[in-house]
Design a protein around this motif. Structure first.
Motif, PDB file in Angstrom:
ATOM      1  N   GLU A 164       3.591   6.962  -1.089  1.00  0.00           N
ATOM      2  CA  GLU A 164       3.816   7.803   0.080  1.00  0.00           C
ATOM      3  C   GLU A 164       4.118   6.915   1.276  1.00  0.00           C
TER       4      GLU A 164
ATOM      5  N   LEU B  83       0.827  -1.213   0.000  1.00  0.00           N
ATOM      6  CA  LEU B  83       0.000   0.000   0.000  1.00  0.00           C
ATOM      7  C   LEU B  83       0.860   1.262   0.000  1.00  0.00           C
TER       8      LEU B  83
ATOM      9  N   ARG C  20      -7.829   7.094  -0.997  1.00  0.00           N
ATOM     10  CA  ARG C  20      -6.629   6.840  -1.796  1.00  0.00           C
ATOM     11  C   ARG C  20      -6.730   5.520  -2.556  1.00  0.00           C
ATOM     12  N   LEU C  21      -7.450   4.549  -2.018  1.00  0.00           N
ATOM     13  CA  LEU C  21      -7.596   3.257  -2.694  1.00  0.00           C
ATOM     14  C   LEU C  21      -8.696   3.270  -3.749  1.00  0.00           C
TER      15      LEU C  21
ATOM     16  N   CYS D 149       0.279   3.855  -3.002  1.00  0.00           N
ATOM     17  CA  CYS D 149      -0.111   5.250  -2.757  1.00  0.00           C
ATOM     18  C   CYS D 149       1.038   6.223  -2.943  1.00  0.00           C
TER      19      CYS D 149
ATOM     20  N   LEU E  79      -7.568   6.949   3.839  1.00  0.00           N
ATOM     21  CA  LEU E  79      -6.975   5.768   3.208  1.00  0.00           C
ATOM     22  C   LEU E  79      -7.935   5.160   2.185  1.00  0.00           C
TER      23      LEU E  79
ATOM     24  N   GLU F 165     -10.921  -1.691   1.034  1.00  0.00           N
ATOM     25  CA  GLU F 165     -11.444  -0.329   0.849  1.00  0.00           C
ATOM     26  C   GLU F 165     -12.792  -0.175   1.537  1.00  0.00           C
TER      27      GLU F 165
ATOM     28  N   HIS G  17      -1.555   6.524  10.138  1.00  0.00           N
ATOM     29  CA  HIS G  17      -2.021   5.764   8.979  1.00  0.00           C
ATOM     30  C   HIS G  17      -1.723   4.281   9.141  1.00  0.00           C
TER      31      HIS G  17
END
Length: 640
Positions: free
Chosen positions: A354, A348, A412-413, A352, A409, A395, A360
């Motif tokens: 990052e 992940l 972002r997914l 993403c 999160l 998700e 997170h």
């Protein structure tokens, strides 16, 4: 009378040459126009040749000790004639020799004479050789070494002879001219297998193998304790001495390799050449191919080609590494569930683009555990055979969660679950390819997914390498590794593979044109430090300072890497370095070239061949019958 005898011998030599030249072509194709026999030289056509027999040898030799003589810049023919000695005859000969040496030593001792150091050394060598022959560790051979020196005239021949004799003396060899046997000496140096001089010396197996003309003195010999490892591959030839550069990665401390070179330096060409020759040795190879350059090679050797980005190719990062044992049962390691959860954090982070904050990471860890529990998978190994959840399930779990940052999160997914990039993760893993060569192509993936695609492929490959019960050598090739190393989480995953591959009898090849991504980070430098083999091809001026500092290059090596031609490079293995140029046969070149101009010309000429023209490497060892009848399409097995 003497001149008549010389003319008769010359006629006999010409007749012998004609008889031996017939199988190779037109009668007389290799016969000189004239042959004048002198006491110490021959006038052969428009040139002059003098022949020498080596009568004295050094007491100890190293691998490739004949290399200076073989690479002499002038025209010199070196002929080595070998005749095996029957073991019974060898044992009797050694027994008699030991008896003579011991008798001489005792006579000197009884009469109060000083011991001769040469006799002492000869006695020790005879005892050692006799013991090795008796234990079957070696055999005896009669070997004759002859040198023919060519020149344009007699004055030039005198200079060449003096230079060659000085070179031989520097190697502790004693050369004697074949006086009044110049014709026989010349014939002995021709490639006809005739030894008319018969000035022989007894060699054992070790000393004779050190005189093998294709042994490279620039690289250390493989470790004898690694007899079970593959025997290595031919990289090319030495630019300094013209000797062959043959290297076995599996005989080193670790089996990893780093290939660094600017675009167009021949990086992928060399990697594919090593890959193809490793397949000949029974090595299993997995390739991460970002530009679909290995497709033709995979089709030629009967490999498996997987195109990520196709509608029918999916990868599910949630699937646990379950393996099937030989008796048909499915099992997994005790910490498989924990390892998979940790890998999902890396996955992940790369997805993403990052690095997650602690908040997170905490929210993500709870969501991963909840997602697995929703489908009935827990820490209990008995539940691991159930179908794994999908990225869409994670998700949904994040969207329902009330934990801090869970909604962020989930957002972002969203593109990878419901958006443009959802196809790759929309179902369970659809491909588990196996075979001697497996190529994962990333060309059809969007640029946003190439990093995570590389990570997923390496995860699939590593699971097969680590979990399989079959023990065999493997290579994992990551071409254009900068796609993954630009992500800290991806570089960390690659570093863990480098550290652990040796224990699985596997080697990782990291090839990249972006040197800064490798040498500019601590993890990248750690990958280089944990690779026993480094291949440096032509470097860009902007990157040469980093390369010089990282590999401690000399000024000469630095200039060589700045001006190296395509395919030329520096093979570095710690304290041993050699400048080489990769060489490939015409057949190999046809499979591995990626030159757009050459491929376009071949396509326009309609010379693209069907797969049945190529090799079948289903069997780890290549059968010579598989190469076809056309000599132009045959691979030189001995050279590779």
């Amino acid at each position: 009378m003497a001149s008549r005898l010389i003319r008769r011998r010359a006629k006999g030599a010409l007749k012998h040459l004609r008889a031996n030249s017939q199988p190779f072509g037109t009668t007389g194709a290799f016969v000189p126009d004239a042959l004048v026999v002198g006491a110490r030289h021959l006038e052969v056509g428009s040139g002059v040749v003098a022949t020498f027999a080596v009568t004295g040898y050094p007491r100890e030799v190293h691998l490739g000790w004949l290399q200076p003589l073989l690479t002499y810049p002038g025209r010199v023919d070196v002929s080595l004639h070998i005749e095996p000695i029957d073991p019974v005859t060898a044992a009797n000969h050694l027994k008699k020799q030991l008896a003579r040496l011991e008798a001489g030593r005792r006579h000197s001792y009884e009469h109060g004479h000083l011991l001769d150091p040469n006799v002492e050394a000869a006695t020790e060598d005879a005892y050692d050789l006799s013991a090795r022959v008796a234990r079957g560790e070696g055999k005896l051979f009669r070997a004759g070494l002859y040198v023919a020196v060519h020149a344009a005239d007699k004055d030039a021949l005198a200079d060449e002879v003096a230079t060659v004799k000085s070179l031989a003396a520097s190697l502790l060899m004693d050369c004697k001219p074949t006086t009044y046997r110049a014709l026989q000496g010349w014939l002995t140096c021709l490639p006809m297998g005739l030894d008319l001089i018969r000035m022989r010396r007894t060699f054992d197996t070790a000393a004779l193998s050190a005189a093998f003309p294709f042994t490279s003195p620039d690289l250390p010999a493989p470790d004898p304790s690694s007899a079970a490892a593959p025997t290595g591959v031919l990289y090319g030839y030495n630019l300094a001495s013209q000797g062959l550069v043959h290297w076995d990665r599996f005989a080193q401390d670790n089996h990893n390799s780093v290939v660094l070179g600017r675009s167009g330096s021949g990086k992928s060409y060399l990697v594919k050449l090593e890959l193809l020759r490793s397949l000949y040795r029974g090595v299993e190879v997995h390739v991460v191919d970002p530009e679909d350059e290995y497709a033709r090679l995979a089709g030629a050797v009967g490999g498996t080609h997987v195109r990520l980005g196709s509608a029918d190719v999916r990868l599910n990062p949630f699937e646990l590494p379950i393996r099937t044992t030989p008796d048909g049962r499915r099992s997994a390691s005790r910490d498989a569930f924990v390892r998979r959860s940790l890998f999902l954090h890396t996955f992940l982070a790369v997805l993403c683009n990052e690095q997650p904050t602690p908040t997170h990471r905490a929210a993500l860890d709870r969501a991963i555990a909840e997602t697995y529990r929703a489908v009935g998978i827990t820490n209990d190994p008995r539940s691991w055979n159930r179908p794994a959840p999908l990225l869409a399930d994670l998700e949904a779990t994040l969207a329902r969660s009330k934990a801090p940052l869970s909604g962020d999160l989930a957002a972002r997914l969203h593109p990878y679950v419901h958006g443009a990039f959802a196809d790759m993760f929309a179902g369970p893993t659809s491909c588990r390819p196996e075979g001697n060569l497996v190529v994962f192509s990333l060309r059809d993936l969007p640029d946003e997914l190439k990093s995570v695609g590389t990570l997923m492929v390496l995860d699939q490959v590593w699971r097969q390498v680590a979990e399989t019960s079959e023990r065999r050598p493997r290579l994992v090739v990551v071409d254009e590794a900068w796609l993954l190393m630009r992500q800290p989480a991806g570089a960390e995953f690659l570093f863990r593979m480098v550290k652990s591959s040796r224990k699985r009898w596997a080697g990782l090849t990291v090839a990249t044109q972006d040197t800064a991504d490798v040498l500019g980070t601590d993890l990248g430098r750690a990958v280089v430090a944990n690779s026993a083999t480094h291949v440096l091809l032509r470097q860009a001026p902007s990157a040469i300072d980093e390369v010089t500092q990282a590999f401690d290059l000399s000024d000469g090596e630095r200039q060589f890497l700045l001006s190296a031609q395509q395919g030329q490079g520096l093979l570095s293995t710690g304290t041993h370095r050699v400048a080489f140029e990769g060489i490939a046969s015409a057949f190999e070149h046809d499979l591995i070239t990626s030159d757009p101009a050459e491929l376009a010309l071949r396509a326009s000429a309609g010379s693209d061949q069907d797969d049945e023209r190529y090799l079948d490497l289903g069997d780890p060892l290549l059968n010579e019958d598989d190469l076809g009848d056309d000599p132009a399409e045959r691979v030189d097995l001995d050279a590779s």
